[in-house]
Design a protein around this motif. Sequence first.
Motif, PDB file in Angstrom:
ATOM      1  N   LEU A  50       5.476   2.516  -7.492  1.00 41.12           N
ATOM      2  CA  LEU A  50       6.223   3.671  -6.991  1.00 41.12           C
ATOM      3  C   LEU A  50       7.144   4.217  -8.073  1.00 41.12           C
ATOM      4  CD1 LEU A  50       6.986   5.514  -4.632  1.00 41.12           C
ATOM      5  CD2 LEU A  50       8.716   3.817  -3.973  1.00 41.12           C
ATOM      6  N   LEU A  51       7.826   3.333  -8.789  1.00 39.07           N
ATOM      7  CA  LEU A  51       8.690   3.756  -9.890  1.00 39.07           C
ATOM      8  C   LEU A  51       7.871   4.486 -10.948  1.00 39.07           C
ATOM      9  CD1 LEU A  51      11.477   3.681 -11.318  1.00 39.07           C
ATOM     10  CD2 LEU A  51      10.753   1.505 -12.346  1.00 39.07           C
ATOM     11  N   TYR A  52       6.734   3.918 -11.302  1.00 46.86           N
ATOM     12  CA  TYR A  52       5.847   4.510 -12.314  1.00 46.86           C
ATOM     13  C   TYR A  52       5.398   5.906 -11.885  1.00 46.86           C
ATOM     14  CZ  TYR A  52       1.585   5.101 -15.117  1.00 46.86           C
ATOM     15  OH  TYR A  52       0.598   5.593 -15.947  1.00 46.86           O
ATOM     16  N   TYR A  53       4.944   6.022 -10.660  1.00 47.08           N
ATOM     17  CA  TYR A  53       4.424   7.291 -10.147  1.00 47.08           C
ATOM     18  C   TYR A  53       5.493   8.370 -10.170  1.00 47.08           C
ATOM     19  CZ  TYR A  53       2.100  10.550  -6.952  1.00 47.08           C
ATOM     20  OH  TYR A  53       1.512  11.667  -6.397  1.00 47.08           O
ATOM     21  N   LEU A  54       6.668   8.044  -9.653  1.00 50.81           N
ATOM     22  CA  LEU A  54       7.733   9.044  -9.553  1.00 50.81           C
ATOM     23  C   LEU A  54       8.306   9.411 -10.919  1.00 50.81           C
ATOM     24  CD1 LEU A  54       9.633   7.765  -6.380  1.00 50.81           C
ATOM     25  CD2 LEU A  54       7.902   9.573  -6.539  1.00 50.81           C
ATOM     26  N   MET A 108      -8.086   6.509  -4.981  1.00 49.23           N
ATOM     27  CA  MET A 108      -9.166   5.832  -5.699  1.00 49.23           C
ATOM     28  C   MET A 108      -8.634   4.906  -6.784  1.00 49.23           C
ATOM     29  SD  MET A 108     -12.348   7.535  -7.786  1.00 49.23           S
ATOM     30  CE  MET A 108     -13.516   6.528  -8.702  1.00 49.23           C
ATOM     31  N   PHE A 109      -7.687   5.381  -7.568  1.00 49.92           N
ATOM     32  CA  PHE A 109      -7.143   4.593  -8.672  1.00 49.92           C
ATOM     33  C   PHE A 109      -5.810   3.928  -8.317  1.00 49.92           C
ATOM     34  CE2 PHE A 109      -9.691   7.938 -10.784  1.00 49.92           C
ATOM     35  CZ  PHE A 109     -10.617   7.134 -11.408  1.00 49.92           C
ATOM     36  N   GLY A 110      -5.052   4.558  -7.431  1.00 51.05           N
ATOM     37  CA  GLY A 110      -3.715   4.070  -7.134  1.00 51.05           C
ATOM     38  C   GLY A 110      -3.678   2.719  -6.452  1.00 51.05           C
ATOM     39  N   LEU A 111      -4.568   2.485  -5.500  1.00 47.22           N
ATOM     40  CA  LEU A 111      -4.555   1.208  -4.788  1.00 47.22           C
ATOM     41  C   LEU A 111      -4.814   0.040  -5.734  1.00 47.22           C
ATOM     42  CD1 LEU A 111      -6.437   2.172  -1.497  1.00 47.22           C
ATOM     43  CD2 LEU A 111      -4.021   1.560  -1.734  1.00 47.22           C
ATOM     44  N   ALA A 112      -5.742   0.234  -6.668  1.00 42.40           N
ATOM     45  CA  ALA A 112      -6.048  -0.825  -7.627  1.00 42.40           C
ATOM     46  C   ALA A 112      -4.887  -1.061  -8.591  1.00 42.40           C
ATOM     47  CB  ALA A 112      -7.316  -0.468  -8.406  1.00 42.40           C
ATOM     48  N   VAL A 113      -4.269   0.019  -9.056  1.00 41.07           N
ATOM     49  CA  VAL A 113      -3.128  -0.107  -9.963  1.00 41.07           C
ATOM     50  C   VAL A 113      -1.943  -0.736  -9.241  1.00 41.07           C
ATOM     51  CG1 VAL A 113      -1.457   1.149 -11.370  1.00 41.07           C
ATOM     52  CG2 VAL A 113      -3.862   1.829 -11.394  1.00 41.07           C
ATOM     53  N   GLU A 114      -1.713  -0.310  -8.017  1.00 40.62           N
ATOM     54  CA  GLU A 114      -0.612  -0.874  -7.230  1.00 40.62           C
ATOM     55  C   GLU A 114      -0.802  -2.367  -7.004  1.00 40.62           C
ATOM     56  OE1 GLU A 114       1.462  -0.460  -2.795  1.00 40.62           O
ATOM     57  OE2 GLU A 114      -0.111   0.945  -3.404  1.00 40.62           O
ATOM     58  N   HIS A 171       0.815  -1.214   0.000  1.00 40.08           N
ATOM     59  CA  HIS A 171       0.000   0.000   0.000  1.00 40.08           C
ATOM     60  C   HIS A 171       0.851   1.269   0.000  1.00 40.08           C
ATOM     61  CE1 HIS A 171      -3.255  -2.680   2.007  1.00 40.08           C
ATOM     62  NE2 HIS A 171      -3.310  -2.746   0.679  1.00 40.08           N
ATOM     63  N   VAL A 172       1.824   1.285  -0.911  1.00 43.78           N
ATOM     64  CA  VAL A 172       2.680   2.464  -1.026  1.00 43.78           C
ATOM     65  C   VAL A 172       1.867   3.686  -1.453  1.00 43.78           C
ATOM     66  CG1 VAL A 172       3.329   2.189  -3.454  1.00 43.78           C
ATOM     67  CG2 VAL A 172       4.946   3.218  -1.864  1.00 43.78           C
ATOM     68  N   THR A 173       0.711   3.461  -2.066  1.00 39.20           N
ATOM     69  CA  THR A 173      -0.190   4.569  -2.423  1.00 39.20           C
ATOM     70  C   THR A 173      -0.531   5.409  -1.201  1.00 39.20           C
ATOM     71  OG1 THR A 173      -1.174   3.268  -4.215  1.00 39.20           O
ATOM     72  CG2 THR A 173      -2.438   5.143  -3.399  1.00 39.20           C
ATOM     73  N   ALA A 229       1.194  13.328 -12.001  1.00 37.73           N
ATOM     74  CA  ALA A 229       1.362  11.938 -11.587  1.00 37.73           C
ATOM     75  C   ALA A 229       0.017  11.247 -11.417  1.00 37.73           C
ATOM     76  CB  ALA A 229       2.159  11.880 -10.282  1.00 37.73           C
ATOM     77  N   VAL A 230      -0.971  11.958 -10.893  1.00 40.67           N
ATOM     78  CA  VAL A 230      -2.297  11.357 -10.682  1.00 40.67           C
ATOM     79  C   VAL A 230      -2.970  11.055 -12.021  1.00 40.67           C
ATOM     80  CG1 VAL A 230      -4.613  11.781  -9.771  1.00 40.67           C
ATOM     81  CG2 VAL A 230      -2.607  12.391  -8.408  1.00 40.67           C
ATOM     82  N   TYR A 231      -2.809  11.932 -12.993  1.00 36.17           N
ATOM     83  CA  TYR A 231      -3.334  11.648 -14.328  1.00 36.17           C
ATOM     84  C   TYR A 231      -2.662  10.406 -14.906  1.00 36.17           C
ATOM     85  CZ  TYR A 231      -6.487  15.541 -15.321  1.00 36.17           C
ATOM     86  OH  TYR A 231      -7.573  16.398 -15.331  1.00 36.17           O
TER      87      TYR A 231
END
Length: 214
Positions: A96-100, A81-87, A17-19, A130-132
């Motif tokens: 985390l790599l993708y987000y940063l 909302m979207f990050g937990l599912a993608v993670e 849950h790094v999100t 990053a959120v987009y």
Amino acid sequence: MKAGTIIRRPVKYTDIHVTLYLAAVNILVYVGTLLFPGLRIQLSLYPPAFIYGKMYWQLFTYMFVHGSFEHIFFNMFGLIMFGLAVERALGSKEFLLYYLVCGTASGALSLAAFVLTGHYNIALIGASGAVYAVLFAFAVVYPRSKVYFWGVLPIPSPVLVVIYAVIELVSQAVGFNGGVAHMTHLFGLAAAWLYFIIRTGINPVRVWKDAFKS
């Protein structure tokens, strides 16, 4: 080892849950900038400070700075909302790599646009780019999922990405809501598309076409 092999080397799957940790860092930075206003100047991406002041860290830190409660609330809402599912699908390390990477890339592209257009007196802040990118990833990982647009209308996730892209393009073109970095949002989507192509070898357009065929 070939460069292409290094770029596409997989990382070990974890789901920690790094999100939520990213959201917590954003909140802590927001509180910090309220308590210490000078911190916002140091962390925002301000072209003169980056270029002439050599504050190169701003290219990374800007995405954790927000200007108001509303600003951080909606960004963190979208991230969670979207990050937990993608993670959960990609794994925490990859996510985390993708987000940063996408957040930094959208900042770098925005900085280049500011310099090329002569807009030096703009301070870029916020996790929106990053959120987009996270929304884009959700549409690639879950192309058949439907998201309730404005909480009412169910729309397939790839279509939602296209809708938001069009909204940002039009808003940028007509100068609607000048306080919003529409171009940075578009750069976030572009960075996400390139990440999937380069890092994973996945063509998002092909994924979406296949999803609508079946």
